[in-house]
Design a protein around this motif. Structure first.
Motif, PDB file in Angstrom:
ATOM      1  N   GLY A 116       7.024 -36.584  18.992  1.00  0.00           N
ATOM      2  CA  GLY A 116       6.587 -35.731  20.074  1.00  0.00           C
ATOM      3  C   GLY A 116       5.100 -35.380  19.735  1.00  0.00           C
ATOM      4  O   GLY A 116       4.174 -35.194  20.439  1.00  0.00           O
ATOM      5  N   GLU A 117       4.823 -34.957  18.363  1.00  0.00           N
ATOM      6  CA  GLU A 117       3.544 -34.459  17.835  1.00  0.00           C
ATOM      7  C   GLU A 117       2.841 -35.799  17.760  1.00  0.00           C
ATOM      8  O   GLU A 117       3.084 -36.870  17.623  1.00  0.00           O
ATOM      9  N   ALA A 118       1.502 -35.485  17.546  1.00  0.00           N
ATOM     10  CA  ALA A 118       0.316 -36.492  17.506  1.00  0.00           C
ATOM     11  C   ALA A 118       0.707 -37.678  16.350  1.00  0.00           C
ATOM     12  O   ALA A 118       0.934 -36.845  15.250  1.00  0.00           O
TER      13      ALA A 118
ATOM     14  N   VAL B 278       3.464 -39.278  15.751  1.00  0.00           N
ATOM     15  CA  VAL B 278       5.011 -39.220  15.257  1.00  0.00           C
ATOM     16  C   VAL B 278       5.766 -39.673  16.281  1.00  0.00           C
ATOM     17  O   VAL B 278       6.035 -39.193  17.567  1.00  0.00           O
TER      18      VAL B 278
ATOM     19  N   GLY C 121       5.131 -34.167  11.057  1.00  0.00           N
ATOM     20  CA  GLY C 121       5.695 -33.288  12.113  1.00  0.00           C
ATOM     21  C   GLY C 121       6.906 -34.118  12.676  1.00  0.00           C
ATOM     22  O   GLY C 121       7.608 -35.057  12.272  1.00  0.00           O
ATOM     23  N   ARG C 122       7.311 -33.444  13.695  1.00  0.00           N
ATOM     24  CA  ARG C 122       8.335 -34.163  14.451  1.00  0.00           C
ATOM     25  C   ARG C 122       8.129 -34.877  15.543  1.00  0.00           C
ATOM     26  O   ARG C 122       6.891 -35.191  16.117  1.00  0.00           O
TER      27      ARG C 122
ATOM     28  N   GLU D 247       9.664 -41.111  17.396  1.00  0.00           N
ATOM     29  CA  GLU D 247      10.971 -40.678  17.037  1.00  0.00           C
ATOM     30  C   GLU D 247      11.864 -41.843  16.105  1.00  0.00           C
ATOM     31  O   GLU D 247      11.642 -42.962  16.374  1.00  0.00           O
TER      32      GLU D 247
ATOM     33  N   GLU E 273       7.328 -31.227   6.096  1.00  0.00           N
ATOM     34  CA  GLU E 273       6.402 -30.469   6.569  1.00  0.00           C
ATOM     35  C   GLU E 273       5.307 -30.127   5.230  1.00  0.00           C
ATOM     36  O   GLU E 273       3.974 -30.006   6.024  1.00  0.00           O
TER      37      GLU E 273
END
Length: 340
Positions: free
Chosen positions: A81-83, A85, A78-79, A87, A73
């Motif tokens: 699903g975020e812009a 990023v 980010g995680r 999985e 962070e």
């Protein structure tokens, strides 16, 4: 990166896309989980477990030790699903058809034999533990030996014993302590608490099981020993990580061997008619260990000066780097052609 430049500059077309992956925290030095990024990607370690890992030892400047998640962070990662990023998953994120890794040997075998390329067939198993000895702080001048519960003396005995057990078992078994912390850390105080790391390794998983069994018994025995009279010291043992022994997939390893043979013969690198390469196993863990669980994988070793690694004197000659890179690109292209 050199491999990608060569492909680009020579207009080499491959059947599959070629990329470079920079795995997070392979060494497990700051956060005590070796090969963390590849372990999460392969699904062998849950992402949340990795995110909860906290820094080893005291944090710089007296600040509170951070977790992996907090550091991600802080640097703006980010995680999923975020812009931007994706999985960290072999199933739903970045998928790989094969994984090839070039590395210095980190040991003395290639350089000692005058050989140039190691064709790596797999890696040995290893397990990490955090061991705590709980005794009692007391004054060094006023407390006789029979009245002490010396946590550091118990830890010292344990360190000697686990080494002896590994030597006794043989067959490549190893036991090492890399981190040790004694508290309260005063010249005239017998330490009442010691924390230490423990690293057990062996190419044979069954022998490693036996080593683990004997070492656990030895640690508890050492905890009951703290000098003449032997006041009791309590112990707490926690496994923090394990990596099973792996064998890399034959088709990928064969591509490395064929590439190595071609590169070495083209360079005239032979000795008494023998090509200067060997098939070998890795004593260290690498991200290829976890990559191999999800796709064909192979490694290439090149010699390093005096077999030294994890030290400021670690060094690989430029010619050896270049030869390793040549084997890497040829192995990749050979494997790519098998997909046609």
């Amino acid at each position: 990166m050199e491999m990608l430049r060569v492909l680009e500059e020579n207009w080499v077309e491959t059947l599959g896309p070629v990329g470079v992956v920079d795995w997070t925290n392979e060494e497990g030095a700051r956060f005590a989980m070796s090969m963390m990024g590849s372990a999460v990607w392969s699904g062998e370690v849950e992402e949340e477990r990795a995110r909860r890992l906290r820094e080893v030892g005291r944090a710089a400047g007296g600040r509170v030790a951070r977790t992996v998640g907090e550091e991600l962070e802080r640097i703006g990662v980010g995680r999923a699903g975020e812009a931007g990023v994706v999985e960290a998953s072999w199933e739903t994120g970045v998928k790989m058809a094969a994984h090839f890794e070039l590395h210095i040997e980190q040991g003395p075998h290639l350089v000692g034999a005058g050989e140039k390329i190691g064709v790596v067939e797999g890696a040995q198993a290893y397990r990490w533990y955090e061991v705590e000895f709980h005794g009692r702080d007391c004054h060094t001048g006023t407390t006789s030996f029979p009245h002490r519960a010396d946590a550091l003396l118990a830890a010292a005995k344990a360190i000697v014993d686990v080494r002896a057990l590994a030597e006794e078992l043989g067959n490549g078994a190893l036991a090492s302590v890399g981190i040790i912390e004694a508290k309260p850390g005063s010249v005239n105080t017998v330490p009442g608490f010691v924390s230490m790391s423990l690293d057990l390794r062996c190419p044979d998983e069954k022998i490693l099981d036996e080593l683990e069994k004997r070492v656990m018994e030895s640690l508890r025995s050492a905890a009951g020993y703290s000098g003449a009279g032997g006041r009791s010291v309590q112990t707490n043992i926690k496994e923090t990580f394990r990596s099973t022994a792996v064998r890399f997939q034959r088709e990928a390893v064969d591509c490395v061997e064929a590439a190595a043979r071609h590169v070495l013969e083209s360079a005239g690198a032979s000795q008494g008619g023998k090509t200067l390469m060997r098939r070998m196993s890795s004593g260290a863990g690498h991200d290829s260990v976890f990559a191999s669980k999800r796709c064909p994988t192979a490694m290439i070793f090149v010699p390093c000066k005096d077999g030294v690694s994890h030290h400021p004197e670690e060094w690989c000659e430029k010619d050896d780097c270049a030869m390793g890179a040549s084997v890497l690109i040829q192995a990749l292209l050979r494997y790519d052609r098998t997909r046609g």
